[in-house]
Design an enzyme around this catalytic site. Sequence first.
Site, PDB file in Angstrom:
ATOM      1  N   ASP A 116       0.873  -1.173   0.000  1.00  0.00           N
ATOM      2  CA  ASP A 116       0.000   0.000   0.000  1.00  0.00           C
ATOM      3  C   ASP A 116       0.913   1.227   0.000  1.00  0.00           C
ATOM      4  O   ASP A 116       1.511   1.562   1.029  1.00  0.00           O
ATOM      5  CB  ASP A 116      -0.886  -0.032   1.262  1.00  0.00           C
ATOM      6  CG  ASP A 116      -1.657   1.264   1.459  1.00  0.00           C
ATOM      7  OD1 ASP A 116      -1.566   2.163   0.600  1.00  0.00           O
ATOM      8  OD2 ASP A 116      -2.351   1.376   2.493  1.00  0.00           O
TER       9      ASP A 116
ATOM     10  N   GLN B 155       0.723   6.451   0.973  1.00  0.00           N
ATOM     11  CA  GLN B 155       1.380   7.529   1.718  1.00  0.00           C
ATOM     12  C   GLN B 155       2.861   7.651   1.370  1.00  0.00           C
ATOM     13  O   GLN B 155       3.572   8.430   2.002  1.00  0.00           O
ATOM     14  CB  GLN B 155       1.215   7.305   3.233  1.00  0.00           C
ATOM     15  CG  GLN B 155      -0.221   7.311   3.715  1.00  0.00           C
ATOM     16  CD  GLN B 155      -0.881   8.702   3.687  1.00  0.00           C
ATOM     17  OE1 GLN B 155      -0.212   9.715   3.486  1.00  0.00           O
ATOM     18  NE2 GLN B 155      -2.190   8.736   3.865  1.00  0.00           N
TER      19      GLN B 155
ATOM     20  N   LYS C 109      -3.724  12.183  -3.288  1.00  0.00           N
ATOM     21  CA  LYS C 109      -2.769  12.580  -2.250  1.00  0.00           C
ATOM     22  C   LYS C 109      -1.464  13.091  -2.874  1.00  0.00           C
ATOM     23  O   LYS C 109      -0.570  13.539  -2.176  1.00  0.00           O
ATOM     24  CB  LYS C 109      -2.439  11.389  -1.343  1.00  0.00           C
ATOM     25  CG  LYS C 109      -3.629  10.866  -0.538  1.00  0.00           C
ATOM     26  CD  LYS C 109      -3.156   9.763   0.390  1.00  0.00           C
ATOM     27  CE  LYS C 109      -4.216   8.786   0.802  1.00  0.00           C
ATOM     28  NZ  LYS C 109      -5.269   9.330   1.620  1.00  0.00           N
TER      29      LYS C 109
END
Length: 390
Positions: free
Chosen positions: A184, A187, A210
């Site tokens: 993942d 971020q 993001k």
Amino acid sequence: MDYRNDFPLLKIGIIYFDNAATSLKPQVVIDAVVDFYTNHTANIHRGIHTLSEEATELYEDSKEKVASLINSKPEDLVYVKNATEGLNFSAYMINLKRGDKVVTSVMEHHSNLLPWYLMKSKGVEVDFVGIDEDGRLKMEELTEKARGAKVLAFSHASNVLGTINPVEKITKIAHENGALSVVDAAQSVPHLKVDIKKIDADFLAFSGHKMLAPSGSGALVVKEDLVKDCTPPLAGGGTIHDVTLTGVEWAKVPERFEGGTPNIEGSIGLGVAAEYLEKIGMDKVRVHELELLSHFFKQIKDLPLSTYGPEIKDRTGLVAFNLGKIHAHDVADFLNGRRIAVRSGKHCAHPLHQCLKIPASSRASFHIYNTTEEIDHLFSALSEALEVFS
Ligand code: ALA
């Protein structure tokens, strides 16, 4: 580093520290979306008229730009609406069976927990690696639990602790155990130099929104040889080579996994955002965020501020915190009154908050347009909040 003029929303005079939830968009990305609607609106891969060809070219060109940012190949990019969709697709594509084991961690965002929880109904076991007191993964435990696992699914960077996980090493451990590695990267791609080839993950997902791109854009990077026989998680227009009344021949990867008309304008914006970040240089983005982090931690001084996660060099540019005994929502609400946007709550990481034994946290998360002066304003507002609430 001054990119502030590129971000029109900053002109309203706010301090935007909610970048881990979604980032602001630079004018070039906004322009690219408007340009698509104004000058090139058409569907892709479906028409031979000029507008359709232009739209297709813009869409395919965006994959070149995104691939270049992360050292991938455009044909390995399946465009998805966000990391969540990419991780759900991964769980589906892996085709887990009764008795298979997935190993993940207590620090995950729900989007890297729930797709695996769904597999429990098939008889799949889900196990968790814990974290140490600095918010780092317990690597010995991970190595132990990897034995007999079918999938190791870990975040590259935590959305609460900021911890940068050693995903290259984790992928190696996965492969040594005959398991697949799912990363993942929601971020990490917006903040770090992510090199897909080095990480060597089997599946890696991230969101566009993001990383300065439009919402509803994102990518799942897959290894073609692993997925070339997979049926699409979302079947429909664009996913087939041919269909008869009795059967179907699926399209090649990645089209096979991009069912229906995709987010064309968002994807074009994603390409422009990737190019914008690459021009700045992800190394520079990182250096800037390290400076902001360092400034943040120097300002704490006598404030009763609890923070979570490892030392600065091992974290991305975000800090979750609690101010004394004031509830995180009250802190965020107070800051909002001072035109400072932070997120508060459990940040879609409930198990992690249970593990940290805190009901919630506030979180300041940075990007290239944030400044040390803005952090000074944050700290003045936090001191004020402390007085008001005590
Ligand atoms: N995953 C996003 C966050 O951490 C929404 O805020």
